[in-house]
Design a protein around this motif. Sequence first.
Motif, PDB file in Angstrom:
ATOM      1  N   LEU A   5       0.830  -1.195   0.000  1.00 33.93           N
ATOM      2  CA  LEU A   5       0.000   0.000   0.000  1.00 33.93           C
ATOM      3  C   LEU A   5       0.875   1.260   0.000  1.00 33.93           C
ATOM      4  CD1 LEU A   5      -2.800   1.360   0.205  1.00 33.93           C
ATOM      5  CD2 LEU A   5      -2.582   1.147   2.707  1.00 33.93           C
ATOM      6  N   ALA A   6       1.911   1.252   0.833  1.00 30.58           N
ATOM      7  CA  ALA A   6       2.810   2.416   0.890  1.00 30.58           C
ATOM      8  C   ALA A   6       3.480   2.635  -0.465  1.00 30.58           C
ATOM      9  CB  ALA A   6       3.866   2.203   1.978  1.00 30.58           C
ATOM     10  N   ALA A   7       3.893   1.537  -1.106  1.00 31.85           N
ATOM     11  CA  ALA A   7       4.538   1.657  -2.421  1.00 31.85           C
ATOM     12  C   ALA A   7       3.554   2.214  -3.444  1.00 31.85           C
ATOM     13  CB  ALA A   7       5.078   0.306  -2.871  1.00 31.85           C
ATOM     14  N   SER A   8       2.288   1.781  -3.375  1.00 29.69           N
ATOM     15  CA  SER A   8       1.287   2.272  -4.336  1.00 29.69           C
ATOM     16  C   SER A   8       0.929   3.739  -4.085  1.00 29.69           C
ATOM     17  CB  SER A   8       0.026   1.409  -4.285  1.00 29.69           C
ATOM     18  OG  SER A   8      -0.711   1.659  -3.107  1.00 29.69           O
ATOM     19  N   LYS A   9       1.171   4.252  -2.903  1.00 29.78           N
ATOM     20  CA  LYS A   9       0.870   5.640  -2.552  1.00 29.78           C
ATOM     21  C   LYS A   9       2.106   6.528  -2.684  1.00 29.78           C
ATOM     22  CE  LYS A   9      -3.349   4.798  -1.096  1.00 29.78           C
ATOM     23  NZ  LYS A   9      -4.519   5.304  -1.728  1.00 29.78           N
ATOM     24  N   ALA A  10       3.150   5.990  -3.268  1.00 32.86           N
ATOM     25  CA  ALA A  10       4.393   6.730  -3.512  1.00 32.86           C
ATOM     26  C   ALA A  10       5.069   7.196  -2.221  1.00 32.86           C
ATOM     27  CB  ALA A  10       4.160   7.901  -4.459  1.00 32.86           C
ATOM     28  N   VAL A  11       4.978   6.351  -1.173  1.00 34.02           N
ATOM     29  CA  VAL A  11       5.706   6.633   0.072  1.00 34.02           C
ATOM     30  C   VAL A  11       7.178   6.376  -0.216  1.00 34.02           C
ATOM     31  CG1 VAL A  11       6.011   5.855   2.472  1.00 34.02           C
ATOM     32  CG2 VAL A  11       3.699   6.053   1.497  1.00 34.02           C
ATOM     33  N   ASP A  12       8.060   7.068   0.490  1.00 29.74           N
ATOM     34  CA  ASP A  12       9.498   6.932   0.204  1.00 29.74           C
ATOM     35  C   ASP A  12       9.933   5.469   0.317  1.00 29.74           C
ATOM     36  OD1 ASP A  12      11.147   6.796   3.092  1.00 29.74           O
ATOM     37  OD2 ASP A  12       9.116   7.647   3.182  1.00 29.74           O
ATOM     38  N   GLN A  13      10.907   5.128  -0.509  1.00 31.37           N
ATOM     39  CA  GLN A  13      11.354   3.737  -0.638  1.00 31.37           C
ATOM     40  C   GLN A  13      11.939   3.181   0.671  1.00 31.37           C
ATOM     41  OE1 GLN A  13      10.630   1.922  -3.405  1.00 31.37           O
ATOM     42  NE2 GLN A  13      11.294   0.201  -2.141  1.00 31.37           N
ATOM     43  N   SER A  14      12.589   4.003   1.458  1.00 35.67           N
ATOM     44  CA  SER A  14      13.171   3.494   2.713  1.00 35.67           C
ATOM     45  C   SER A  14      12.075   3.019   3.671  1.00 35.67           C
ATOM     46  CB  SER A  14      14.066   4.539   3.367  1.00 35.67           C
ATOM     47  OG  SER A  14      13.331   5.676   3.747  1.00 35.67           O
ATOM     48  N   THR A  15      10.955   3.697   3.695  1.00 37.29           N
ATOM     49  CA  THR A  15       9.837   3.264   4.541  1.00 37.29           C
ATOM     50  C   THR A  15       9.271   1.945   4.046  1.00 37.29           C
ATOM     51  OG1 THR A  15       9.285   5.550   5.094  1.00 37.29           O
ATOM     52  CG2 THR A  15       7.551   3.913   5.420  1.00 37.29           C
ATOM     53  N   VAL A  16       9.102   1.829   2.735  1.00 37.51           N
ATOM     54  CA  VAL A  16       8.609   0.581   2.144  1.00 37.51           C
ATOM     55  C   VAL A  16       9.587  -0.556   2.467  1.00 37.51           C
ATOM     56  CG1 VAL A  16       8.063  -0.602  -0.023  1.00 37.51           C
ATOM     57  CG2 VAL A  16       7.341   1.783   0.317  1.00 37.51           C
ATOM     58  N   ASN A  17      10.889  -0.283   2.294  1.00 31.65           N
ATOM     59  CA  ASN A  17      11.909  -1.306   2.564  1.00 31.65           C
ATOM     60  C   ASN A  17      11.911  -1.737   4.035  1.00 31.65           C
ATOM     61  OD1 ASN A  17      12.668  -1.271  -0.109  1.00 31.65           O
ATOM     62  ND2 ASN A  17      14.446   0.059   0.210  1.00 31.65           N
ATOM     63  N   GLU A  18      11.720  -0.791   4.935  1.00 32.21           N
ATOM     64  CA  GLU A  18      11.681  -1.120   6.368  1.00 32.21           C
ATOM     65  C   GLU A  18      10.527  -2.070   6.674  1.00 32.21           C
ATOM     66  OE1 GLU A  18      13.742  -0.404   8.931  1.00 32.21           O
ATOM     67  OE2 GLU A  18      15.106   0.579   7.527  1.00 32.21           O
ATOM     68  N   HIS A  19       9.385  -1.821   6.049  1.00 30.92           N
ATOM     69  CA  HIS A  19       8.236  -2.711   6.243  1.00 30.92           C
ATOM     70  C   HIS A  19       8.552  -4.112   5.721  1.00 30.92           C
ATOM     71  CE1 HIS A  19       5.962   0.903   7.215  1.00 30.92           C
ATOM     72  NE2 HIS A  19       4.948   0.132   7.573  1.00 30.92           N
ATOM     73  N   ARG A  20       9.134  -4.189   4.537  1.00 32.11           N
ATOM     74  CA  ARG A  20       9.462  -5.504   3.958  1.00 32.11           C
ATOM     75  C   ARG A  20      10.499  -6.240   4.820  1.00 32.11           C
ATOM     76  NH1 ARG A  20       6.325  -5.586  -0.257  1.00 32.11           N
ATOM     77  NH2 ARG A  20       6.235  -3.882  -1.754  1.00 32.11           N
ATOM     78  N   GLU A  21      11.477  -5.509   5.334  1.00 28.34           N
ATOM     79  CA  GLU A  21      12.483  -6.131   6.207  1.00 28.34           C
ATOM     80  C   GLU A  21      11.847  -6.637   7.498  1.00 28.34           C
ATOM     81  OE1 GLU A  21      16.033  -3.767   6.898  1.00 28.34           O
ATOM     82  OE2 GLU A  21      16.037  -3.134   4.795  1.00 28.34           O
ATOM     83  N   ALA A  22      10.918  -5.862   8.038  1.00 26.29           N
ATOM     84  CA  ALA A  22      10.233  -6.291   9.265  1.00 26.29           C
ATOM     85  C   ALA A  22       9.467  -7.590   9.020  1.00 26.29           C
ATOM     86  CB  ALA A  22       9.293  -5.198   9.759  1.00 26.29           C
ATOM     87  N   ALA A  23       8.790  -7.684   7.882  1.00 29.63           N
ATOM     88  CA  ALA A  23       8.052  -8.905   7.551  1.00 29.63           C
ATOM     89  C   ALA A  23       9.008 -10.089   7.371  1.00 29.63           C
ATOM     90  CB  ALA A  23       7.219  -8.691   6.289  1.00 29.63           C
ATOM     91  N   THR A  24      10.150  -9.828   6.771  1.00 27.87           N
ATOM     92  CA  THR A  24      11.144 -10.886   6.566  1.00 27.87           C
ATOM     93  C   THR A  24      11.687 -11.388   7.901  1.00 27.87           C
ATOM     94  OG1 THR A  24      11.743  -9.996   4.408  1.00 27.87           O
ATOM     95  CG2 THR A  24      13.364 -11.412   5.483  1.00 27.87           C
ATOM     96  N   VAL A  25      11.972 -10.470   8.823  1.00 25.65           N
ATOM     97  CA  VAL A  25      12.460 -10.864  10.146  1.00 25.65           C
ATOM     98  C   VAL A  25      11.423 -11.727  10.852  1.00 25.65           C
ATOM     99  CG1 VAL A  25      13.043  -9.987  12.453  1.00 25.65           C
ATOM    100  CG2 VAL A  25      14.039  -8.920  10.428  1.00 25.65           C
ATOM    101  N   MET A  26      10.169 -11.339  10.754  1.00 21.97           N
ATOM    102  CA  MET A  26       9.098 -12.125  11.375  1.00 21.97           C
ATOM    103  C   MET A  26       9.082 -13.541  10.818  1.00 21.97           C
ATOM    104  SD  MET A  26       5.924  -9.478  11.454  1.00 21.97           S
ATOM    105  CE  MET A  26       6.135  -7.801  12.007  1.00 21.97           C
ATOM    106  N   ARG A  27       9.212 -13.674   9.521  1.00 23.42           N
ATOM    107  CA  ARG A  27       9.185 -15.001   8.894  1.00 23.42           C
ATOM    108  C   ARG A  27      10.443 -15.811   9.216  1.00 23.42           C
ATOM    109  NH1 ARG A  27       6.534 -11.954   4.724  1.00 23.42           N
ATOM    110  NH2 ARG A  27       4.352 -12.581   4.727  1.00 23.42           N
ATOM    111  N   ASP A  28      11.588 -15.138   9.311  1.00 27.78           N
ATOM    112  CA  ASP A  28      12.830 -15.845   9.640  1.00 27.78           C
ATOM    113  C   ASP A  28      12.756 -16.467  11.037  1.00 27.78           C
ATOM    114  OD1 ASP A  28      13.885 -15.203   7.182  1.00 27.78           O
ATOM    115  OD2 ASP A  28      15.177 -13.583   7.944  1.00 27.78           O
ATOM    116  N   CYS A  29      12.096 -15.808  11.948  1.00 27.54           N
ATOM    117  CA  CYS A  29      11.954 -16.340  13.305  1.00 27.54           C
ATOM    118  C   CYS A  29      11.092 -17.595  13.329  1.00 27.54           C
ATOM    119  CB  CYS A  29      11.336 -15.292  14.223  1.00 27.54           C
ATOM    120  SG  CYS A  29      12.402 -13.876  14.526  1.00 27.54           S
TER     121      CYS A  29
END
Length: 144
Positions: A66-90
Amino acid sequence: MSDLVPVIGGALEKTGSVIVGAVRFGIVVAQLTVASATMAGLSHQVRSTFRYVEECASSVDRLADLAASKAVDQSTVNEHREAATVMRDCKEEAEAMAVECEEMSSLFHETADGHIADYGAVADAANNMPDGIEMADRTFYSNR
């Protein structure tokens, strides 16, 4: 000394020894059974918690999309994706822990069954001794 006070070393001491032995046997079996159930419950709880974490990771991915589709800055989008990845890695580590808990549960259960197989007949015999027959000294059974 009063005739009402039992003499230590008599029938009272032997009866007490039998009762203590039966209680110890029952306590050991109960504790092993509780430990088995506790570990099985912990395994279930770990899996339930990480099903929730997986749902959270999916939600964070949706927020990143959603953030990516609303043109939110890429670092914010990346932080969300990294957070999801950390959750899955655990989750992989949690699954390994859940499997260990299940194995421990099985081992506690097998130990309880083994204890019953080894000493259950002795405990039953001690609890059901006919009147007039005295139990052997506990040390006789301690080296089985």
